[in-house]
Design an enzyme around this catalytic site. Structure first.
Site, PDB file in Angstrom:
ATOM      1  N   THR A 156       0.827  -1.210   0.000  1.00  0.00           N
ATOM      2  CA  THR A 156       0.000   0.000   0.000  1.00  0.00           C
ATOM      3  C   THR A 156       0.858   1.256   0.000  1.00  0.00           C
ATOM      4  O   THR A 156       0.549   2.239  -0.689  1.00  0.00           O
ATOM      5  CB  THR A 156      -0.921   0.007   1.233  1.00  0.00           C
ATOM      6  OG1 THR A 156      -1.658  -1.205   1.282  1.00  0.00           O
ATOM      7  CG2 THR A 156      -1.871   1.180   1.189  1.00  0.00           C
ATOM      8  N   THR A 157       1.943   1.248   0.761  1.00  0.00           N
ATOM      9  CA  THR A 157       2.820   2.411   0.876  1.00  0.00           C
ATOM     10  C   THR A 157       3.446   2.778  -0.467  1.00  0.00           C
ATOM     11  O   THR A 157       3.853   3.927  -0.676  1.00  0.00           O
ATOM     12  CB  THR A 157       3.907   2.145   1.937  1.00  0.00           C
ATOM     13  OG1 THR A 157       3.263   1.825   3.182  1.00  0.00           O
ATOM     14  CG2 THR A 157       4.807   3.343   2.153  1.00  0.00           C
ATOM     15  N   TYR A 195     -13.239  -3.879   0.190  1.00  0.00           N
ATOM     16  CA  TYR A 195     -14.431  -3.314  -0.447  1.00  0.00           C
ATOM     17  C   TYR A 195     -15.595  -4.307  -0.533  1.00  0.00           C
ATOM     18  O   TYR A 195     -16.719  -3.974  -0.197  1.00  0.00           O
ATOM     19  CB  TYR A 195     -14.105  -2.751  -1.842  1.00  0.00           C
ATOM     20  CG  TYR A 195     -15.237  -1.941  -2.434  1.00  0.00           C
ATOM     21  CD1 TYR A 195     -15.530  -0.676  -1.936  1.00  0.00           C
ATOM     22  CD2 TYR A 195     -16.021  -2.443  -3.456  1.00  0.00           C
ATOM     23  CE1 TYR A 195     -16.579   0.073  -2.456  1.00  0.00           C
ATOM     24  CE2 TYR A 195     -17.072  -1.715  -3.976  1.00  0.00           C
ATOM     25  CZ  TYR A 195     -17.358  -0.455  -3.479  1.00  0.00           C
ATOM     26  OH  TYR A 195     -18.394   0.273  -3.985  1.00  0.00           O
ATOM     27  N   TYR A 253      -2.188 -10.446   5.193  1.00  0.00           N
ATOM     28  CA  TYR A 253      -2.154  -9.047   5.617  1.00  0.00           C
ATOM     29  C   TYR A 253      -3.550  -8.640   6.050  1.00  0.00           C
ATOM     30  O   TYR A 253      -4.474  -8.613   5.248  1.00  0.00           O
ATOM     31  CB  TYR A 253      -1.660  -8.176   4.457  1.00  0.00           C
ATOM     32  CG  TYR A 253      -1.536  -6.695   4.736  1.00  0.00           C
ATOM     33  CD1 TYR A 253      -1.524  -6.181   6.031  1.00  0.00           C
ATOM     34  CD2 TYR A 253      -1.421  -5.798   3.676  1.00  0.00           C
ATOM     35  CE1 TYR A 253      -1.404  -4.817   6.267  1.00  0.00           C
ATOM     36  CE2 TYR A 253      -1.306  -4.431   3.903  1.00  0.00           C
ATOM     37  CZ  TYR A 253      -1.296  -3.947   5.193  1.00  0.00           C
ATOM     38  OH  TYR A 253      -1.181  -2.592   5.421  1.00  0.00           O
ATOM     39  N   ARG A 298      -8.336  -0.332   6.135  1.00  0.00           N
ATOM     40  CA  ARG A 298      -8.358  -0.167   4.686  1.00  0.00           C
ATOM     41  C   ARG A 298      -9.323  -1.135   3.999  1.00  0.00           C
ATOM     42  O   ARG A 298      -9.846  -0.833   2.935  1.00  0.00           O
ATOM     43  CB  ARG A 298      -6.951  -0.357   4.105  1.00  0.00           C
ATOM     44  CG  ARG A 298      -5.983   0.756   4.472  1.00  0.00           C
ATOM     45  CD  ARG A 298      -4.663   0.600   3.734  1.00  0.00           C
ATOM     46  NE  ARG A 298      -3.714   1.636   4.087  1.00  0.00           N
ATOM     47  CZ  ARG A 298      -3.640   2.835   3.492  1.00  0.00           C
ATOM     48  NH1 ARG A 298      -4.485   3.131   2.514  1.00  0.00           N
ATOM     49  NH2 ARG A 298      -2.733   3.711   3.850  1.00  0.00           N
ATOM     50  N   LYS A 324       0.901 -10.211   8.539  1.00  0.00           N
ATOM     51  CA  LYS A 324       1.120  -8.825   8.920  1.00  0.00           C
ATOM     52  C   LYS A 324      -0.180  -8.351   9.563  1.00  0.00           C
ATOM     53  O   LYS A 324      -1.193  -8.169   8.892  1.00  0.00           O
ATOM     54  CB  LYS A 324       1.470  -7.966   7.703  1.00  0.00           C
ATOM     55  CG  LYS A 324       1.657  -6.490   8.030  1.00  0.00           C
ATOM     56  CD  LYS A 324       1.914  -5.661   6.781  1.00  0.00           C
ATOM     57  CE  LYS A 324       2.040  -4.181   7.131  1.00  0.00           C
ATOM     58  NZ  LYS A 324       2.208  -3.333   5.915  1.00  0.00           N
ATOM     59  N   ILE A 357       6.514  -5.187   9.589  1.00  0.00           N
ATOM     60  CA  ILE A 357       6.646  -4.606   8.256  1.00  0.00           C
ATOM     61  C   ILE A 357       6.280  -3.153   8.426  1.00  0.00           C
ATOM     62  O   ILE A 357       5.131  -2.811   8.707  1.00  0.00           O
ATOM     63  CB  ILE A 357       5.764  -5.315   7.215  1.00  0.00           C
ATOM     64  CG1 ILE A 357       6.267  -6.761   7.022  1.00  0.00           C
ATOM     65  CG2 ILE A 357       5.777  -4.559   5.880  1.00  0.00           C
ATOM     66  CD1 ILE A 357       5.398  -7.600   6.108  1.00  0.00           C
TER      67      ILE A 357
END
Length: 292
Positions: free
Chosen positions: A46-47, A109, A135, A140, A164, A206
């Site tokens: 994402t980063t 989503y 993850y 999010r 994560k 992470i």
């Protein structure tokens, strides 16, 4: 799995002012974090603003990081999404020869049930030719992958080697650590509670702040793993203000401002993200100068 004990960093994608990918800056950042002592690199998370990258740009980012890393550290590739079929197709067709694992986010989503999350990762695990790190990031994805679901996946698919965990819930993290199979890695996805998670039995992190200040943050994690609590918390409190600041107005706007302060890259982000405001930029630059 020993490769993923310690500090991994979620690499940004630096952009030039014209919004094109800045490969020279990306190579500088890779060298900076490798030399700073982190244990592994996470590519296209994402980063990295991967949601705004074209397929060609993603391949450019991957190739640049592989070349800059030059085999020094293990690489983890972000391969996830809310279209299970598409994720499986990528797993079946991509060349993973330079990667040690994938990081795969819980579907966002669509808001699947726990059974839907299990079935998604069943398909991912069966398709992936390399180990899988789950993850969980409810902030999010709009759904929380419960510890019972994680442990079910971990028990059923031996190539799922860790998670994560970024729910921001230390109690949930402790439940994972308590009930996980032997060897399964519970990795912090929240910089601020990384040290408590490590001391509770977690495998590391992470990190985002870890790429801005890799020397200090990775040393904090190592001290935590060695149970040198006082020394580790000294570094935690040294960095804690910067952790708050880099997320204050969204990620990766904050960490890109740190990289600008360090002279490694521009602070450019792509819409719908915007740069941090002048006040926060000043505070981040001041903190970076102070720590340097």
């Amino acid at each position: 799995m020993q490769s993923f004990i310690g500090t991994g960093v979620a690499l940004v994608t630096p952009f030039k002012k014209d919004l094109s990918v800045d490969v020279e800056a990306l190579a500088r950042i890779v060298n900076y974090v490798v030399e700073g002592g982190v244990e592994y690199l996470v590519v296209l998370g994402t980063t990295a603003e991967s949601a705004t990258l074209s397929q060609d740009e993603k391949e450019l980012v991957i190739d640049t990081i592989i070349k800059a890393n030059a085999g020094r550290l293990p690489l983890v590739l972000g391969v996830g999404g809310n279209n299970t079929h598409k994720v499986v197709e990528e797993l079946k067709t991509r060349d993973f020869s330079h990667f040690s694992a994938i990081l795969s986010v819980s579907p966002y989503y669509n808001k699947p049930t726990q059974e839907g999350i299990y079935q998604h990762f069943k398909a991912v695990a069966e398709a992936s030719p390399i180990p899988v790190i789950l993850y969980n990031v409810p902030g999010r994805t709009a759904s929380n992958m419960l510890p019972s679901t994680v442990i079910r996946i971990a028990n059923d698919f031996k190539n799922v080697i860790g998670i994560k965990e970024a729910a921001g819930d230390i109690v949930q993290a402790m439940k994972l650590i308590q009930t996980k199979p032997e060897g399964f890695l519970v990795i912090s996805g929240d910089d601020m509670i990384t040290l408590p998670m490590v001391l509770a039995g977690g495998a590391g992190v992470i990190s985002v702040i870890g790429e801005g200040f890799p020397k200090e943050f990775s040393e904090m994690v190592r001290l935590g793993l060695q149970r040198k609590v006082d020394e580790a918390y000294k570094l935690h409190y040294l960095l804690s203000d910067s952790i708050d600041m880099i997320f204050e107005q969204g990620n990766p706007g904050g960490i890109k401002e740190v990289f600008k302060a360090l002279g490694l890259s521009e602070n450019t982000v792509r819409l719908p993200l915007v740069n941090v405001n002048e006040d926060l930029a000043t505070r981040l630059h001041n903190f970076t100068r102070k720590l340097s």
